[in-house]
Design a protein around this motif. Structure first.
Motif, short mmCIF file in Angstrom:
data_model
loop_
_atom_site.label_atom_id
_atom_site.label_comp_id
_atom_site.label_asym_id
_atom_site.label_seq_id
_atom_site.Cartn_x
_atom_site.Cartn_y
_atom_site.Cartn_z
N GLU A 98 11.75 -11.31 -3.18
CA GLU A 98 11.95 -12.20 -2.05
C GLU A 98 10.93 -13.33 -2.09
OE1 GLU A 98 9.53 -10.11 1.50
OE2 GLU A 98 11.26 -8.99 0.80
N ILE A 99 11.31 -14.45 -1.53
CA ILE A 99 10.42 -15.60 -1.40
C ILE A 99 10.20 -15.81 0.09
CG2 ILE A 99 10.14 -18.06 -1.80
CD1 ILE A 99 12.10 -17.79 -4.14
N ASN A 100 8.94 -15.94 0.47
CA ASN A 100 8.62 -16.13 1.88
C ASN A 100 7.55 -17.20 1.99
OD1 ASN A 100 8.09 -15.96 4.56
ND2 ASN A 100 7.44 -13.84 4.55
N GLY A 101 7.95 -18.43 2.18
CA GLY A 101 6.99 -19.51 2.31
C GLY A 101 6.18 -19.70 1.05
N GLN A 135 0.49 -17.76 -3.13
CA GLN A 135 0.46 -19.03 -3.86
C GLN A 135 -0.95 -19.36 -4.36
OE1 GLN A 135 1.89 -22.51 -1.74
NE2 GLN A 135 3.01 -23.09 -3.57
N ASP A 136 -1.98 -18.89 -3.67
CA ASP A 136 -3.36 -19.16 -4.08
C ASP A 136 -3.84 -18.19 -5.17
OD1 ASP A 136 -3.90 -16.75 -2.80
OD2 ASP A 136 -5.15 -17.62 -1.25
N GLY A 137 -2.93 -17.31 -5.66
CA GLY A 137 -3.27 -16.37 -6.71
C GLY A 137 -3.66 -15.00 -6.21
N GLY A 138 -3.85 -14.85 -4.92
CA GLY A 138 -4.18 -13.55 -4.35
C GLY A 138 -3.01 -12.57 -4.49
N GLU A 139 -3.33 -11.29 -4.40
CA GLU A 139 -2.31 -10.25 -4.52
C GLU A 139 -2.45 -9.25 -3.38
OE1 GLU A 139 -1.68 -9.27 -9.10
OE2 GLU A 139 -3.75 -8.99 -8.48
N LEU A 140 -1.32 -8.72 -2.97
CA LEU A 140 -1.27 -7.66 -1.98
C LEU A 140 -0.38 -6.56 -2.54
CD1 LEU A 140 -0.51 -9.87 1.15
CD2 LEU A 140 -2.75 -9.00 0.44
N LEU A 141 -0.75 -5.31 -2.29
CA LEU A 141 0.07 -4.17 -2.70
C LEU A 141 0.11 -3.19 -1.55
CD1 LEU A 141 1.63 -2.65 -4.97
CD2 LEU A 141 -0.55 -1.52 -5.48
N TYR A 142 1.33 -2.84 -1.14
CA TYR A 142 1.51 -1.88 -0.06
C TYR A 142 2.30 -0.68 -0.55
CZ TYR A 142 0.19 -5.90 2.76
OH TYR A 142 -0.46 -6.97 3.27
N ASP A 143 1.89 0.49 -0.10
CA ASP A 143 2.64 1.72 -0.34
C ASP A 143 3.44 1.98 0.92
OD1 ASP A 143 3.63 4.27 -0.71
OD2 ASP A 143 1.74 5.09 -1.44
N LEU A 144 4.71 1.60 0.90
CA LEU A 144 5.54 1.67 2.10
C LEU A 144 5.83 3.10 2.53
CD1 LEU A 144 7.96 -1.26 1.26
CD2 LEU A 144 5.88 -1.31 2.67
N ALA A 145 5.66 4.06 1.63
CA ALA A 145 5.88 5.47 2.00
C ALA A 145 4.80 5.96 2.96
CB ALA A 145 5.91 6.34 0.75
N THR A 146 3.57 5.50 2.75
CA THR A 146 2.47 5.93 3.60
C THR A 146 2.03 4.86 4.59
OG1 THR A 146 0.81 5.19 1.99
CG2 THR A 146 1.58 7.47 1.80
N ASP A 147 2.51 3.64 4.39
CA ASP A 147 2.09 2.50 5.21
C ASP A 147 3.28 1.56 5.46
OD1 ASP A 147 0.56 0.51 6.47
OD2 ASP A 147 -0.16 -0.32 4.57
N PRO A 148 4.27 2.02 6.20
CA PRO A 148 5.48 1.20 6.39
C PRO A 148 5.25 -0.10 7.15
CG PRO A 148 5.53 3.13 7.81
CD PRO A 148 4.35 3.29 6.89
N ASP A 149 4.15 -0.21 7.87
CA ASP A 149 3.85 -1.43 8.62
C ASP A 149 2.98 -2.41 7.82
OD1 ASP A 149 5.28 -0.57 10.88
OD2 ASP A 149 3.55 0.58 11.59
N GLU A 150 2.73 -2.09 6.56
CA GLU A 150 1.99 -2.96 5.65
C GLU A 150 0.63 -3.36 6.22
OE1 GLU A 150 4.55 -6.17 4.45
OE2 GLU A 150 6.22 -4.80 4.07
N GLN A 151 -0.16 -2.37 6.60
CA GLN A 151 -1.47 -2.63 7.20
C GLN A 151 -2.62 -2.46 6.20
OE1 GLN A 151 -1.85 -3.62 10.59
NE2 GLN A 151 0.34 -3.92 10.20
#
Length: 70
Positions: A4-7, A23-39
């Motif tokens: 998906e593309i989001n902004g 876009q600034d090169g940063g990365e995020l990784l979420y485990d949706l099984a244990t963190d469905p709200d992406e916190q």
């Protein structure tokens, strides 16, 4: 796997994981099984290194295979 593309970011979902490349090169990784709200960002967590590596690969493949007019 879905993408998906989001902004100013691009995201890839595979299994229970969501990877976002900012876009600034940063990365995020979420485990949706244990963190469905992406916190909790797991990108720097050594326990998630394999998942991060795989989602980076999927992200690169998606960028390569997708027209550049995104």
């Amino acid at each position: 796997t879905s993408c998906e593309i989001n902004g100013s970011s691009f995201g890839v979902r595979a299994g229970s994981f969501k990877y976002v490349r900012l876009q600034d090169g940063g990365e995020l990784l979420y485990d949706l099984a244990t963190d469905p709200d992406e916190q909790v960002d797991r990108a720097a967590d050594p326990e998630y290194a394999d998942a991060l590596k795989e989602l980076r690969r999927l992200h690169r493949r998606w960028l390569k295979e997708t027209p550049s007019d995104r």
